[in-house]
Design a protein around this motif. Structure first.
Motif, PDB file in Angstrom:
ATOM      1  N   ILE A  46      37.109  38.587  36.306  1.00 31.83           N
ATOM      2  CA  ILE A  46      38.311  37.911  36.362  1.00 31.83           C
ATOM      3  C   ILE A  46      39.112  37.216  35.671  1.00 31.83           C
ATOM      4  O   ILE A  46      40.525  37.213  36.712  1.00 31.83           O
ATOM      5  CB  ILE A  46      37.307  36.636  37.136  1.00 31.83           C
ATOM      6  N   GLN A  47      38.809  37.101  34.514  1.00 25.42           N
ATOM      7  CA  GLN A  47      39.810  37.052  33.420  1.00 25.42           C
ATOM      8  C   GLN A  47      41.037  37.866  33.584  1.00 25.42           C
ATOM      9  O   GLN A  47      41.971  38.278  33.309  1.00 25.42           O
ATOM     10  CB  GLN A  47      39.040  36.919  32.374  1.00 25.42           C
ATOM     11  N   GLN A  48      40.442  39.520  33.355  1.00 32.47           N
ATOM     12  CA  GLN A  48      41.167  40.565  33.525  1.00 32.47           C
ATOM     13  C   GLN A  48      42.374  40.172  34.656  1.00 32.47           C
ATOM     14  O   GLN A  48      43.277  40.908  35.301  1.00 32.47           O
ATOM     15  CB  GLN A  48      40.227  42.162  33.647  1.00 32.47           C
ATOM     16  N   LYS A  49      41.851  40.095  36.417  1.00 34.45           N
ATOM     17  CA  LYS A  49      43.008  40.348  37.183  1.00 34.45           C
ATOM     18  C   LYS A  49      43.906  39.004  36.923  1.00 34.45           C
ATOM     19  O   LYS A  49      45.094  39.646  37.413  1.00 34.45           O
ATOM     20  CB  LYS A  49      42.270  39.737  38.378  1.00 34.45           C
ATOM     21  N   GLU A  50      43.704  38.082  36.155  1.00 38.24           N
ATOM     22  CA  GLU A  50      44.050  36.690  36.489  1.00 38.24           C
ATOM     23  C   GLU A  50      45.474  37.199  35.387  1.00 38.24           C
ATOM     24  O   GLU A  50      46.457  36.659  35.426  1.00 38.24           O
ATOM     25  CB  GLU A  50      43.091  35.333  35.136  1.00 38.24           C
ATOM     26  N   ASP A  51      44.864  38.088  33.868  1.00 38.52           N
ATOM     27  CA  ASP A  51      46.034  38.135  32.999  1.00 38.52           C
ATOM     28  C   ASP A  51      47.033  39.315  34.079  1.00 38.52           C
ATOM     29  O   ASP A  51      48.168  39.470  33.697  1.00 38.52           O
ATOM     30  CB  ASP A  51      45.384  38.660  32.186  1.00 38.52           C
ATOM     31  N   GLU A  52      46.281  40.674  35.127  1.00 39.85           N
ATOM     32  CA  GLU A  52      47.368  41.554  35.950  1.00 39.85           C
ATOM     33  C   GLU A  52      48.204  40.411  36.165  1.00 39.85           C
ATOM     34  O   GLU A  52      48.912  41.363  36.697  1.00 39.85           O
ATOM     35  CB  GLU A  52      46.434  42.283  35.896  1.00 39.85           C
ATOM     36  N   ASP A  53      47.956  39.371  37.156  1.00 41.35           N
ATOM     37  CA  ASP A  53      48.660  38.477  38.433  1.00 41.35           C
ATOM     38  C   ASP A  53      49.327  37.623  37.340  1.00 41.35           C
ATOM     39  O   ASP A  53      48.659  36.185  38.163  1.00 41.35           O
ATOM     40  CB  ASP A  53      47.737  38.800  39.014  1.00 41.35           C
ATOM     41  N   ASN A  54      49.510  37.350  36.157  1.00 39.96           N
ATOM     42  CA  ASN A  54      50.036  36.202  34.731  1.00 39.96           C
ATOM     43  C   ASN A  54      51.320  35.480  35.837  1.00 39.96           C
ATOM     44  O   ASN A  54      51.286  34.223  35.153  1.00 39.96           O
ATOM     45  CB  ASN A  54      50.286  36.771  33.968  1.00 39.96           C
ATOM     46  N   LYS A  55      51.455  35.849  36.572  1.00 35.36           N
ATOM     47  CA  LYS A  55      52.663  35.151  37.646  1.00 35.36           C
ATOM     48  C   LYS A  55      52.456  34.211  38.928  1.00 35.36           C
ATOM     49  O   LYS A  55      52.446  33.726  39.657  1.00 35.36           O
ATOM     50  CB  LYS A  55      54.160  36.418  38.007  1.00 35.36           C
ATOM     51  N   CYS A  56      51.129  34.848  39.236  1.00 35.94           N
ATOM     52  CA  CYS A  56      50.457  33.965  40.187  1.00 35.94           C
ATOM     53  C   CYS A  56      50.789  34.369  41.458  1.00 35.94           C
ATOM     54  O   CYS A  56      50.915  33.767  42.283  1.00 35.94           O
ATOM     55  CB  CYS A  56      50.125  32.946  40.238  1.00 35.94           C
TER      56      CYS A  56
END
Length: 75
Positions: A46-56
């Protein structure tokens, strides 16, 4: 008074920071993921997905990341 299901063998507890929809899976798939992955691994995914989508943009949210706690209790 409610009776507890005799077939209950696991309880998953998590904070709202554990947003499993970011893994593009539903609730049942999330539960089944515990058969092959440790909670720490799931949180890291989940953290990796958040990092990949850092602009939300892909997964709309108020901030890039939130604290995450995930616990699996087995009987």
């Amino acid at each position: 008074k409610k009776e507890i299901d005799k077939n209950l063998d696991k309880i998953i507890m998590m904070t709202d920071g554990v947003e499993y929809s970011m893994l593009d899976i539903n609730k049942k798939e999330f539960y089944n993921k515990f058969k092959v992955a440790e909670p720490k691994q799931i949180v890291e995914e989940i953290q990796q997905k958040e990092d990949e989508d850092n602009k939300c943009n892909k997964y709309p949210r108020f901030k890039k990341s939130d604290d995450k706690s995930l616990l699996l209790i087995e009987f």
